[in-house]
Design a protein around this motif. Structure first.
Motif, PDB file in Angstrom:
ATOM      1  N   LYS A  26       0.814  -1.231   0.000  1.00  0.00           N
ATOM      2  CA  LYS A  26       0.000   0.000   0.000  1.00  0.00           C
ATOM      3  C   LYS A  26       0.840   1.271   0.000  1.00  0.00           C
ATOM      4  O   LYS A  26       0.295   2.373   0.006  1.00  0.00           O
ATOM      5  CB  LYS A  26      -0.899   0.023   1.242  1.00  0.00           C
ATOM      6  CG  LYS A  26      -2.079  -0.906   1.176  1.00  0.00           C
ATOM      7  CD  LYS A  26      -2.962  -0.687   2.404  1.00  0.00           C
ATOM      8  CE  LYS A  26      -4.122  -1.662   2.440  1.00  0.00           C
ATOM      9  NZ  LYS A  26      -4.508  -1.973   3.844  1.00  0.00           N
ATOM     10  N   GLU A  86      -5.750   1.470  14.074  1.00  0.00           N
ATOM     11  CA  GLU A  86      -6.906   1.767  14.926  1.00  0.00           C
ATOM     12  C   GLU A  86      -6.498   1.965  16.373  1.00  0.00           C
ATOM     13  O   GLU A  86      -7.011   2.849  17.067  1.00  0.00           O
ATOM     14  CB  GLU A  86      -7.891   0.599  14.888  1.00  0.00           C
ATOM     15  CG  GLU A  86      -9.022   0.811  13.908  1.00  0.00           C
ATOM     16  CD  GLU A  86      -9.678  -0.496  13.568  1.00  0.00           C
ATOM     17  OE1 GLU A  86     -10.006  -0.673  12.384  1.00  0.00           O
ATOM     18  OE2 GLU A  86      -9.835  -1.348  14.477  1.00  0.00           O
ATOM     19  N   ASP A 116      -3.594   9.319   5.144  1.00  0.00           N
ATOM     20  CA  ASP A 116      -4.867   8.808   4.624  1.00  0.00           C
ATOM     21  C   ASP A 116      -5.274   7.524   5.342  1.00  0.00           C
ATOM     22  O   ASP A 116      -6.439   7.345   5.704  1.00  0.00           O
ATOM     23  CB  ASP A 116      -4.765   8.517   3.117  1.00  0.00           C
ATOM     24  CG  ASP A 116      -4.637   9.793   2.305  1.00  0.00           C
ATOM     25  OD1 ASP A 116      -4.874  10.884   2.874  1.00  0.00           O
ATOM     26  OD2 ASP A 116      -4.276   9.699   1.102  1.00  0.00           O
ATOM     27  N   HIS A 117      -4.320   6.647   5.539  1.00  0.00           N
ATOM     28  CA  HIS A 117      -4.561   5.365   6.208  1.00  0.00           C
ATOM     29  C   HIS A 117      -5.091   5.597   7.626  1.00  0.00           C
ATOM     30  O   HIS A 117      -6.038   4.942   8.059  1.00  0.00           O
ATOM     31  CB  HIS A 117      -3.234   4.590   6.233  1.00  0.00           C
ATOM     32  CG  HIS A 117      -3.306   3.209   6.784  1.00  0.00           C
ATOM     33  ND1 HIS A 117      -3.986   2.183   6.163  1.00  0.00           N
ATOM     34  CD2 HIS A 117      -2.762   2.668   7.909  1.00  0.00           C
ATOM     35  CE1 HIS A 117      -3.855   1.078   6.882  1.00  0.00           C
ATOM     36  NE2 HIS A 117      -3.127   1.347   7.950  1.00  0.00           N
ATOM     37  N   HIS A 119      -6.610   8.323   8.701  1.00  0.00           N
ATOM     38  CA  HIS A 119      -7.969   8.873   8.576  1.00  0.00           C
ATOM     39  C   HIS A 119      -8.981   7.757   8.348  1.00  0.00           C
ATOM     40  O   HIS A 119     -10.046   7.743   8.953  1.00  0.00           O
ATOM     41  CB  HIS A 119      -8.042   9.882   7.420  1.00  0.00           C
ATOM     42  CG  HIS A 119      -7.459  11.222   7.768  1.00  0.00           C
ATOM     43  ND1 HIS A 119      -7.785  11.897   8.931  1.00  0.00           N
ATOM     44  CD2 HIS A 119      -6.569  12.009   7.119  1.00  0.00           C
ATOM     45  CE1 HIS A 119      -7.115  13.037   8.973  1.00  0.00           C
ATOM     46  NE2 HIS A 119      -6.368  13.133   7.890  1.00  0.00           N
ATOM     47  N   GLU A 120      -8.620   6.806   7.497  1.00  0.00           N
ATOM     48  CA  GLU A 120      -9.510   5.658   7.221  1.00  0.00           C
ATOM     49  C   GLU A 120      -9.779   4.844   8.485  1.00  0.00           C
ATOM     50  O   GLU A 120     -10.789   4.165   8.580  1.00  0.00           O
ATOM     51  CB  GLU A 120      -8.887   4.724   6.171  1.00  0.00           C
ATOM     52  CG  GLU A 120      -9.035   5.220   4.748  1.00  0.00           C
ATOM     53  CD  GLU A 120      -8.078   4.506   3.786  1.00  0.00           C
ATOM     54  OE1 GLU A 120      -7.708   3.338   4.074  1.00  0.00           O
ATOM     55  OE2 GLU A 120      -7.688   5.129   2.780  1.00  0.00           O
ATOM     56  N   HIS A 121      -8.842   4.928   9.416  1.00  0.00           N
ATOM     57  CA  HIS A 121      -9.022   4.184  10.666  1.00  0.00           C
ATOM     58  C   HIS A 121      -9.518   5.062  11.806  1.00  0.00           C
ATOM     59  O   HIS A 121      -9.346   4.733  12.976  1.00  0.00           O
ATOM     60  CB  HIS A 121      -7.732   3.450  11.044  1.00  0.00           C
ATOM     61  CG  HIS A 121      -7.483   2.262  10.171  1.00  0.00           C
ATOM     62  ND1 HIS A 121      -6.837   2.348   8.971  1.00  0.00           N
ATOM     63  CD2 HIS A 121      -7.854   0.965  10.304  1.00  0.00           C
ATOM     64  CE1 HIS A 121      -6.806   1.160   8.404  1.00  0.00           C
ATOM     65  NE2 HIS A 121      -7.415   0.294   9.193  1.00  0.00           N
ATOM     66  N   GLY A 122     -10.102   6.193  11.449  1.00  0.00           N
ATOM     67  CA  GLY A 122     -10.824   6.989  12.449  1.00  0.00           C
ATOM     68  C   GLY A 122     -10.120   8.214  12.992  1.00  0.00           C
ATOM     69  O   GLY A 122     -10.675   8.904  13.844  1.00  0.00           O
ATOM     70  N   SER A 124      -8.934  11.972  13.361  1.00  0.00           N
ATOM     71  CA  SER A 124      -9.455  13.245  12.880  1.00  0.00           C
ATOM     72  C   SER A 124      -8.309  14.076  12.325  1.00  0.00           C
ATOM     73  O   SER A 124      -8.168  14.256  11.126  1.00  0.00           O
ATOM     74  CB  SER A 124     -10.231  13.978  13.984  1.00  0.00           C
ATOM     75  OG  SER A 124      -9.570  13.875  15.225  1.00  0.00           O
TER      76      SER A 124
END
Ligand code: ATP
Ligand code: MG
Length: 248
Positions: A26, A86, A116-117, A119-122, A124
């Motif tokens: 990734k 996370e 980005d990764h 952000h995708e995992h919550g 802010s």
């Protein structure tokens, strides 16, 4: 995405490997990160692939430091972003810390991929893109940090940090909470709190300790006592002893 039978005796270790591989695919983890992972695995194996009791004590102290900090920052590199995104977001929330992407092999592409990764995992807000300050004593690329992030932080959690940078952060007077499975690494030698445990276990463990300290509504004084009573030399020696003896 990951197909490892849970019955496999080294399930956790194989899962970790897959996450790192995935991180490389990734563009989150560097190929150098694969080498770091291999080194980590060797030490984890010697420690019994578990959190030794002295590491758990260090994790509690790390939680107290983060809770008492004026401006705590969790430094995020390509390995931990791939392993525990996370869990990093959760720790940041619980301790009211900032997340800052901070790479040894810094490229703008990888910084943005990790932001980005997260952000995708919550997450802010994620710092690390401003790069408008420098850690003194390091060459240009390795020195870049955010002025309102790591540069200004009083307490920094650094998982798998490069030895030079760990030393440079310590020289800035920061309280450095270092997660690194190698008790002999220069990073651990520079640490305020050596957390000799796999980041995959250490990050959630620090969160749990922080929650317990909060729930027990521990007073500032109690948390200061936890910090004052901590003996980093004993923690380093204990991990080395476990590695040499193969047991507690
Ligand atoms: P030094 O700190 O002595 O300068 P280094 O920083 O150059 O060494 P690297 O191989 O770059 O060494 O750093 C990787 C370090 O991270 C190793 O000490 C390894 O044990 C540790 N490590 C790798 N994966 C993990 C992990 N998942 N959790 C905790 N520590 C890990
Ligand atoms: Mg190191």
């Amino acid at each position: 995405e990951i197909e490892v039978p849970e019955s496999h005796p080294r399930y956790q270790s194989l899962l970790t490997r897959h996450r790192i591989e995935d991180g490389v695919k990734k563009g989150i983890t560097s190929t150098q990160g694969l080498i770091a992972q291999g080194r980590g695995e060797a030490f984890d194996y010697l420690l019994g692939e578990r959190t030794i009791p002295s590491a758990d004590r260090a994790e509690r102290v790390a939680a107290a430091h983060l809770l008492l900090a004026e401006q705590p920052v969790l430094s995020v590199n390509g390995n931990v972003a791939a392993l525990v995104p996370e869990e990093l977001v959760e720790l940041a929330e619980v301790t009211d810390a900032d997340l800052e992407v901070n790479l040894f092999n810094r490229t703008e592409e990888r910084i943005h991929a990790i932001v980005d990764h997260l952000h995708e995992h919550g997450a802010s807000e994620v710092k690390g893109t401003a790069a408008d300050e420098r850690i003194p004593g390091l060459d240009h690329e390795r020195a870049k940090v955010d002025s309102d992030g790591i540069y200004a932080a009083d307490v920094v959690l650094v998982p798998l940090e490069d030895g030079d940078r760990a030393e440079a952060l310590a020289a800035m007077g920061k309280t450095e909470l270092v997660i690194d499975l190698n008790p002999l690494s220069r990073s651990q030698q520079a640490s305020t709190v050596p957390i000799i445990d796999n980041a995959i276990r250490a990050i959630p463990a620090i969160t749990t300790h922080a929650r317990v300290l909060q729930r027990a509504s521990s007073t500032l004084e109690e948390m200061r006592t936890i910090i004052d009573e901590f003996d980093r030399e004993a923690i380093l020696a204990d991990a080395e002893r476990v590695i040499r003896n193969g047991s507690d």
